[in-house]
Design a protein around this motif. Structure first.
Motif, PDB file in Angstrom:
ATOM      1  N   CYS A 186       6.327  18.756  13.275  1.00 39.93           N
ATOM      2  CA  CYS A 186       5.700  18.283  12.022  1.00 39.93           C
ATOM      3  C   CYS A 186       5.726  16.925  11.707  1.00 39.93           C
ATOM      4  CB  CYS A 186       6.572  19.066  10.776  1.00 39.93           C
ATOM      5  SG  CYS A 186       6.170  20.697  10.993  1.00 39.93           S
ATOM      6  N   ASN A 187       6.712  16.115  12.254  1.00 39.05           N
ATOM      7  CA  ASN A 187       6.850  14.737  12.138  1.00 39.05           C
ATOM      8  C   ASN A 187       5.960  13.747  12.870  1.00 39.05           C
ATOM      9  OD1 ASN A 187       8.707  14.890   9.908  1.00 39.05           O
ATOM     10  ND2 ASN A 187      10.417  15.404  11.579  1.00 39.05           N
ATOM     11  N   TYR A 188       5.057  12.938  12.127  1.00 38.07           N
ATOM     12  CA  TYR A 188       4.187  12.062  13.040  1.00 38.07           C
ATOM     13  C   TYR A 188       4.184  10.601  12.404  1.00 38.07           C
ATOM     14  CZ  TYR A 188       2.388  16.167  14.804  1.00 38.07           C
ATOM     15  OH  TYR A 188       2.142  17.410  15.664  1.00 38.07           O
ATOM     16  N   TYR A 189       3.902   9.753  13.109  1.00 37.00           N
ATOM     17  CA  TYR A 189       3.720   8.315  12.711  1.00 37.00           C
ATOM     18  C   TYR A 189       2.248   8.155  12.181  1.00 37.00           C
ATOM     19  CZ  TYR A 189       8.169   6.766  14.598  1.00 37.00           C
ATOM     20  OH  TYR A 189       9.501   6.603  14.687  1.00 37.00           O
ATOM     21  N   VAL A 190       2.055   7.600  10.898  1.00 37.70           N
ATOM     22  CA  VAL A 190       0.700   7.439  10.446  1.00 37.70           C
ATOM     23  C   VAL A 190       0.392   6.001  10.259  1.00 37.70           C
ATOM     24  CG1 VAL A 190      -0.773   7.731   8.631  1.00 37.70           C
ATOM     25  CG2 VAL A 190       0.811   9.624   9.129  1.00 37.70           C
ATOM     26  N   LEU A 191      -0.405   5.389  10.753  1.00 30.19           N
ATOM     27  CA  LEU A 191      -1.125   3.890  10.759  1.00 30.19           C
ATOM     28  C   LEU A 191      -2.230   3.775  10.270  1.00 30.19           C
ATOM     29  CD1 LEU A 191      -0.491   0.913  11.456  1.00 30.19           C
ATOM     30  CD2 LEU A 191      -1.603   1.394  13.630  1.00 30.19           C
ATOM     31  N   ALA A 192      -2.426   3.020   9.102  1.00 31.39           N
ATOM     32  CA  ALA A 192      -3.841   2.640   8.597  1.00 31.39           C
ATOM     33  C   ALA A 192      -4.000   1.188   8.334  1.00 31.39           C
ATOM     34  CB  ALA A 192      -3.943   3.360   7.089  1.00 31.39           C
ATOM     35  N   ARG A 193      -5.513   0.817   8.806  1.00 32.15           N
ATOM     36  CA  ARG A 193      -5.621  -0.510   8.599  1.00 32.15           C
ATOM     37  C   ARG A 193      -7.042  -0.551   7.831  1.00 32.15           C
ATOM     38  NH1 ARG A 193      -4.550  -1.190  14.515  1.00 32.15           N
ATOM     39  NH2 ARG A 193      -2.583  -2.000  14.531  1.00 32.15           N
ATOM     40  N   PHE A 194      -7.196  -1.660   7.139  1.00 36.30           N
ATOM     41  CA  PHE A 194      -8.489  -1.650   6.102  1.00 36.30           C
ATOM     42  C   PHE A 194      -9.404  -3.026   6.382  1.00 36.30           C
ATOM     43  CE2 PHE A 194      -5.467   0.946   4.216  1.00 36.30           C
ATOM     44  CZ  PHE A 194      -6.042   2.175   3.508  1.00 36.30           C
ATOM     45  N   GLY A 195     -10.356  -2.889   5.931  1.00 33.23           N
ATOM     46  CA  GLY A 195     -11.097  -4.076   6.279  1.00 33.23           C
ATOM     47  C   GLY A 195     -10.795  -5.357   5.474  1.00 33.23           C
ATOM     48  N   MET A 254       0.832  -1.077   0.021  1.00 33.70           N
ATOM     49  CA  MET A 254       0.026  -0.106  -0.189  1.00 33.70           C
ATOM     50  C   MET A 254       0.871   1.263  -0.193  1.00 33.70           C
ATOM     51  SD  MET A 254      -2.559   1.394   2.901  1.00 33.70           S
ATOM     52  CE  MET A 254      -2.059  -0.136   3.702  1.00 33.70           C
ATOM     53  N   LYS A 255       0.457   2.266  -0.663  1.00 29.29           N
ATOM     54  CA  LYS A 255       1.128   3.601  -0.805  1.00 29.29           C
ATOM     55  C   LYS A 255       0.424   4.689  -0.278  1.00 29.29           C
ATOM     56  CE  LYS A 255       3.286   1.770  -4.967  1.00 29.29           C
ATOM     57  NZ  LYS A 255       3.110   2.084  -6.515  1.00 29.29           N
ATOM     58  N   PHE A 256       0.991   5.778   0.350  1.00 28.09           N
ATOM     59  CA  PHE A 256       0.556   6.872   0.797  1.00 28.09           C
ATOM     60  C   PHE A 256       0.940   7.628  -0.589  1.00 28.09           C
ATOM     61  CE2 PHE A 256       0.995   5.438   5.105  1.00 28.09           C
ATOM     62  CZ  PHE A 256      -0.279   5.586   5.605  1.00 28.09           C
ATOM     63  N   GLN A 257       0.029   8.461  -1.064  1.00 22.07           N
ATOM     64  CA  GLN A 257       0.340   9.600  -1.913  1.00 22.07           C
ATOM     65  C   GLN A 257       0.325  10.529  -1.165  1.00 22.07           C
ATOM     66  OE1 GLN A 257      -2.463   9.483  -5.061  1.00 22.07           O
ATOM     67  NE2 GLN A 257      -1.123   7.805  -6.431  1.00 22.07           N
ATOM     68  N   ARG A 258       1.374  11.597  -1.313  1.00 17.66           N
ATOM     69  CA  ARG A 258       1.092  12.694  -0.377  1.00 17.66           C
ATOM     70  C   ARG A 258       0.935  13.934  -1.414  1.00 17.66           C
ATOM     71  NH1 ARG A 258       6.945  11.285   2.648  1.00 17.66           N
ATOM     72  NH2 ARG A 258       5.871   9.581   3.910  1.00 17.66           N
ATOM     73  N   VAL A 259      -0.129  14.716  -0.978  1.00 13.35           N
ATOM     74  CA  VAL A 259      -0.380  15.981  -1.747  1.00 13.35           C
ATOM     75  C   VAL A 259      -0.284  16.839  -0.667  1.00 13.35           C
ATOM     76  CG1 VAL A 259      -2.362  16.809  -2.955  1.00 13.35           C
ATOM     77  CG2 VAL A 259      -1.981  14.401  -2.869  1.00 13.35           C
ATOM     78  N   ILE A 260       0.535  18.038  -1.352  1.00 12.48           N
ATOM     79  CA  ILE A 260       0.645  19.319  -0.536  1.00 12.48           C
ATOM     80  C   ILE A 260      -0.412  20.178  -0.427  1.00 12.48           C
ATOM     81  CG2 ILE A 260       2.062  21.198   0.031  1.00 12.48           C
ATOM     82  CD1 ILE A 260       4.729  19.429  -0.983  1.00 12.48           C
ATOM     83  N   ALA A 261      -1.035  20.437   0.521  1.00 14.51           N
ATOM     84  CA  ALA A 261      -2.041  21.375   0.426  1.00 14.51           C
ATOM     85  C   ALA A 261      -1.847  22.734   0.432  1.00 14.51           C
ATOM     86  CB  ALA A 261      -3.221  21.324   1.614  1.00 14.51           C
ATOM     87  N   ALA A 297      -5.362  -5.367   5.120  1.00 16.99           N
ATOM     88  CA  ALA A 297      -4.142  -4.711   4.646  1.00 16.99           C
ATOM     89  C   ALA A 297      -3.902  -3.617   5.832  1.00 16.99           C
ATOM     90  CB  ALA A 297      -4.380  -3.971   3.190  1.00 16.99           C
ATOM     91  N   GLU A 298      -2.658  -3.330   6.012  1.00 18.07           N
ATOM     92  CA  GLU A 298      -2.156  -2.438   6.990  1.00 18.07           C
ATOM     93  C   GLU A 298      -0.971  -1.645   6.356  1.00 18.07           C
ATOM     94  OE1 GLU A 298      -0.222  -2.899  11.285  1.00 18.07           O
ATOM     95  OE2 GLU A 298      -2.147  -3.911  11.138  1.00 18.07           O
ATOM     96  N   SER A 299      -0.909  -0.141   6.805  1.00 14.93           N
ATOM     97  CA  SER A 299       0.204   0.283   6.650  1.00 14.93           C
ATOM     98  C   SER A 299       1.379  -0.098   7.557  1.00 14.93           C
ATOM     99  CB  SER A 299       0.099   1.968   6.610  1.00 14.93           C
ATOM    100  OG  SER A 299      -0.104   2.485   8.100  1.00 14.93           O
TER     101      SER A 299
END
Length: 115
Positions: A84-93, A1-8, A96-98
């Protein structure tokens, strides 16, 4: 899984005279956001999304309130963000997990979760 980073980015609407009087952007200290936007671009619902501080004594600063269906977006508010720096964790149904990726949320205020 990938995180696409988009700068707002935000349109400031400042005239040229004000811009010349402002300090250079590099000299200004980055400010952590009050919230970030996440978009689930996967085919499976996002069931867990957590943002925590980095370091030895990690602290949870934001989490998903309810599952996020595929193709949907939501804002996640950050509770007392520092730095500014944080850990991000994502889990899906679909189980799958980041991998707890570290991100600079001062630059990446929009996160797109993809396959």
């Amino acid at each position: 899984m990938k995180f696409q980073r988009v700068i707002a980015t935000a349109a400031a609407g400042l005239c040229a005279g004000l811009m010349l009087a402002a300090a250079p952007a590099a000299a200004q200290k980055a400010k952590p956001p009050a919230q970030i936007k996440i978009t689930n671009m996967r085919a499976s619902p996002l069931t867990t999304f957590e943002i925590a501080t980095t370091g030895d004594q990690s602290r949870l600063v934001g989490k998903l309130a309810k599952p996020l269906e595929p193709g949907k977006s939501t804002a996640v508010k950050l509770n007392k963000p520092l730095g500014c720096n944080y850990y991000v964790l994502a889990r899906f149904g679909d189980d799958a997990e980041s991998d707890g990726e570290s991100m600079d949320l001062c630059k990446d205020r929009v996160i797109r979760l993809t396959e």
